[in-house]
Design a protein around this motif. Structure first.
Motif, mmCIF file in Angstrom:
data_model
loop_
_atom_site.group_PDB
_atom_site.id
_atom_site.type_symbol
_atom_site.label_atom_id
_atom_site.label_comp_id
_atom_site.label_asym_id
_atom_site.label_seq_id
_atom_site.Cartn_x
_atom_site.Cartn_y
_atom_site.Cartn_z
ATOM 1 N N ASP A 88 -10.319 -6.822 -2.008
ATOM 2 C CA ASP A 88 -8.972 -6.461 -2.439
ATOM 3 C C ASP A 88 -8.640 -4.982 -2.231
ATOM 4 O O ASP A 88 -7.653 -4.496 -2.737
ATOM 5 C CB ASP A 88 -8.777 -6.852 -3.912
ATOM 6 N N MET A 89 -9.483 -4.276 -1.479
ATOM 7 C CA MET A 89 -9.165 -2.854 -1.255
ATOM 8 C C MET A 89 -7.910 -2.747 -0.381
ATOM 9 O O MET A 89 -7.747 -3.517 0.545
ATOM 10 C CB MET A 89 -10.342 -2.169 -0.535
ATOM 11 N N PHE A 90 -7.012 -1.840 -0.713
ATOM 12 C CA PHE A 90 -5.889 -1.577 0.174
ATOM 13 C C PHE A 90 -5.866 -0.090 0.504
ATOM 14 O O PHE A 90 -6.487 0.712 -0.190
ATOM 15 C CB PHE A 90 -4.553 -2.074 -0.400
ATOM 16 N N TYR A 125 -0.517 -5.543 -14.653
ATOM 17 C CA TYR A 125 0.173 -4.630 -13.752
ATOM 18 C C TYR A 125 0.300 -5.264 -12.387
ATOM 19 O O TYR A 125 -0.408 -6.219 -12.059
ATOM 20 C CB TYR A 125 -0.600 -3.299 -13.657
ATOM 21 N N LEU A 126 1.180 -4.707 -11.590
ATOM 22 C CA LEU A 126 1.388 -5.200 -10.237
ATOM 23 C C LEU A 126 1.643 -3.984 -9.345
ATOM 24 O O LEU A 126 2.440 -3.120 -9.693
ATOM 25 C CB LEU A 126 2.620 -6.122 -10.237
ATOM 26 N N VAL A 139 3.771 1.078 -9.132
ATOM 27 C CA VAL A 139 2.913 0.328 -10.033
ATOM 28 C C VAL A 139 3.769 -0.106 -11.218
ATOM 29 O O VAL A 139 4.299 0.730 -11.952
ATOM 30 C CB VAL A 139 1.729 1.188 -10.539
ATOM 31 N N GLN A 140 3.917 -1.419 -11.375
ATOM 32 C CA GLN A 140 4.658 -1.933 -12.532
ATOM 33 C C GLN A 140 3.646 -2.190 -13.639
ATOM 34 O O GLN A 140 2.634 -2.843 -13.411
ATOM 35 C CB GLN A 140 5.367 -3.231 -12.164
ATOM 36 N N VAL A 141 3.922 -1.651 -14.799
ATOM 37 C CA VAL A 141 2.968 -1.771 -15.902
ATOM 38 C C VAL A 141 3.661 -2.352 -17.127
ATOM 39 O O VAL A 141 4.725 -1.868 -17.524
ATOM 40 C CB VAL A 141 2.399 -0.376 -16.285
ATOM 41 N N VAL A 171 -1.678 -7.109 -6.013
ATOM 42 C CA VAL A 171 -1.024 -6.301 -4.987
ATOM 43 C C VAL A 171 -0.059 -7.148 -4.175
ATOM 44 O O VAL A 171 -0.409 -8.216 -3.702
ATOM 45 C CB VAL A 171 -2.086 -5.701 -4.021
ATOM 46 N N VAL A 172 1.177 -6.656 -4.061
ATOM 47 C CA VAL A 172 2.137 -7.301 -3.166
ATOM 48 C C VAL A 172 2.401 -6.309 -2.045
ATOM 49 O O VAL A 172 2.899 -5.210 -2.274
ATOM 50 C CB VAL A 172 3.454 -7.617 -3.916
#
Ligand code: DLL
Length: 448
Positions: free
Chosen positions: A338-340, A366-367, A381-383, A436-437
């Protein structure tokens, strides 16, 4: 397209190992593997324990074909032995340290002896020579200098090739463009997204990159596409080359494209590539896609045996028309974990989680939303925050937002936009949480 102005004997001499007969290459790989395994077994407890558990002794490694007897290693080994647990050389012989982000707050640390630095210089010279660079080139090195391996890694190899290096590092785009023009730069290296940003900025400044002496672009540290290459080559009037590497193995200089642009030649005399099925761990034959596993054949300070990169690719077995005998890997466009990568910086969702845990009044829901604006990666980052916070005064929300942003910057080393959202607004997943999107379009024709 502008062509290289000259070739010289130095470039040919530098590239000689790329053309080694296969039999000789195999023998050299076997000899080097034996020696690196002996050192890792003797000096690194983690490798020794794992080999013992498999009942493999250094003497069992007789040639390169025996490599599959060895156990794998992975990023977590560097993390659990942080900072020096995987070092095979005494610190008095280590002349350089570099680091890259780990899966949580602490980075992973690698070392280089003076001989490792020579090997690194050598593979970078070969990388740049494969891109058509030579003595007399003026290289603007816009990879970051510092703990990241890009800046300093390219620096010494480029100097050794005989190029003039401008150690400008990343950022300050206007100054980058001014120097590109004024210093008659012929080659540039940076991440591909940064170069696209630079192209857009140049256009705004009224600078036509096609009219400059700039001839070669050497890009890497993040995934990019053929579409991006065409966009860059057409828009800037240069030839663009893909280079690949990772901190754990050496940094840049693991694999590089030649003028044929059909895959990246792995510098196999220094780094041995294998492809495995990421789930079963079984070796896959050349031509099949899987996870790239690399072993360092010469590294003294931090040798790596069968390191699982999580980068997905295919080894192309057919000989390349350029005549190099080194096998090629296909361009890397995704990873098995899942590393980006944002602006060349590696980020794990677990780092963001670790940063959030340090701040009260937030939930670990979070997203991360990745987009692109003006050619550059943008992160939001949505928290989710507690209901009390959400109904509090705006200034308090702002205060909390600031704290989260700072905590993320502290852990990840990158500033990210933070948006506070009400409890229960982030979708809960049934299985593995989707953190992550990625809405960054990889096609420059669509929207940059
Ligand atoms: O990115 C080293 C480097 C510097 C390579 C400059 C090329 C140029 P790390 O920060 O440790 O090291 O990140 C390594 O970046 O496992 C890949 O996932 C990704 N990566 C590197 N080069 C490419 C590339 C440097 N050409 C991680 N294409 C690797 C796709 C790449 N992904």
């Amino acid at each position: 397209m502008k062509e290289p102005s000259c070739h010289n004997w130095h470039v040919h001499a530098v590239s000689m190992p790329d053309f080694m007969p296969l039999k000789k290459l195999g023998e050299l790989q076997g000899k080097r593997l034996r020696s690196v395994v002996e050192s890792a077994y003797a000096n690194v407890a983690c490798f020794r324990k794992r080999m013992d558990a498999r009942k493999v002794k250094p003497q069992d490694i007789k040639g390169i074909a025996d490599i599959s007897l060895l156990p794998f290693s992975e990023k977590n080994d560097l993390r659990t032995t942080y900072p020096f647990g995987l070092f095979a050389s005494p610190m008095k012989d280590v002349v350089r340290l570099h680091a890259s982000s780990g899966t949580t707050g602490k980075p992973i640390v690698v070392g280089y002896t003076a001989r490792d630095m020579e090997v690194w210089k050598n593979v970078i010279m070969r990388t740049l020579a494969a891109a058509g660079m030579h003595r007399g080139d003026i290289l603007q090195n816009a990879f970051g200098y510092g703990l990241f391996t890009g800046g300093l890694g390219l620096h010494y190899g480029a100097e050794a090739l005989g190029a003039t290096v401008i150690p400008i590092s990343g950022g300050n785009t206007e100054r980058q463009i001014m120097l590109l023009c004024d210093l008659k730069v012929t080659a540039i290296c940076c991440t591909p997204t940064y170069f696209i940003h630079l192209m857009e900025h140049a256009e705004k400044m009224g600078v036509d990159l096609k009219k400059l002496p700039l001839r070669v672009g050497v890009f890497g540290a993040e995934p990019w596409t053929e579409g991006m290459r065409l966009f860059i080559e057409k828009g800037a009037g240069i030839k663009a080359f893909d280079i690949y590497g990772l901190t754990e193995i050496i940094g840049p200089g693991v694999a590089a494209e030649c003028e044929r642009h059909c895959g990246l030649h792995v510098f196999e005399d220094c780094f041995y590539p294998e492809i495995i099925d990421p789930v079963s761990g079984k070796n896959l034959p050349d031509g099949k896609e899987g996870e790239l596993v690399l072993s360092t054949l010469q590294k003294e300070a931090t040798p790596m045996l069968r390191y699982r990169t999580h980068d997905m690719t295919t080894i192309l077995p057919e000989p390349c028309k350029c005549g190099r005998t080194l096998r090629r890997i296909m361009r890397i466009d995704h990873r098995s974990d899942d590393m980006f990568i944002i602006r060349g910086v590696n980020v794990y969702p677990s780092q963001i989680e670790a940063a959030l845990l340090k701040v009260e009044q937030t939930f670990p829901h979070y997203l991360v939303i990745l987009t692109k604006a003006n050619g550059l990666d943008q992160v939001e980052v949505q928290v989710e925050v507690t209901r009390e916070v959400f109904s509090d005064r705006i200034s308090e929300m702002e205060n909390l937002r600031g704290k989260i942003s700072l905590s993320i910057e502290h852990v990840v080393g990158l500033r990210m936009n933070v948006r506070l959202v009400e409890p229960q607004t982030i979708e809960r997943s049934q299985g593995k949480a989707k953190r992550v999107v990625d809405r960054r379009t990889m096609n420059p024709g669509d929207k940059l």
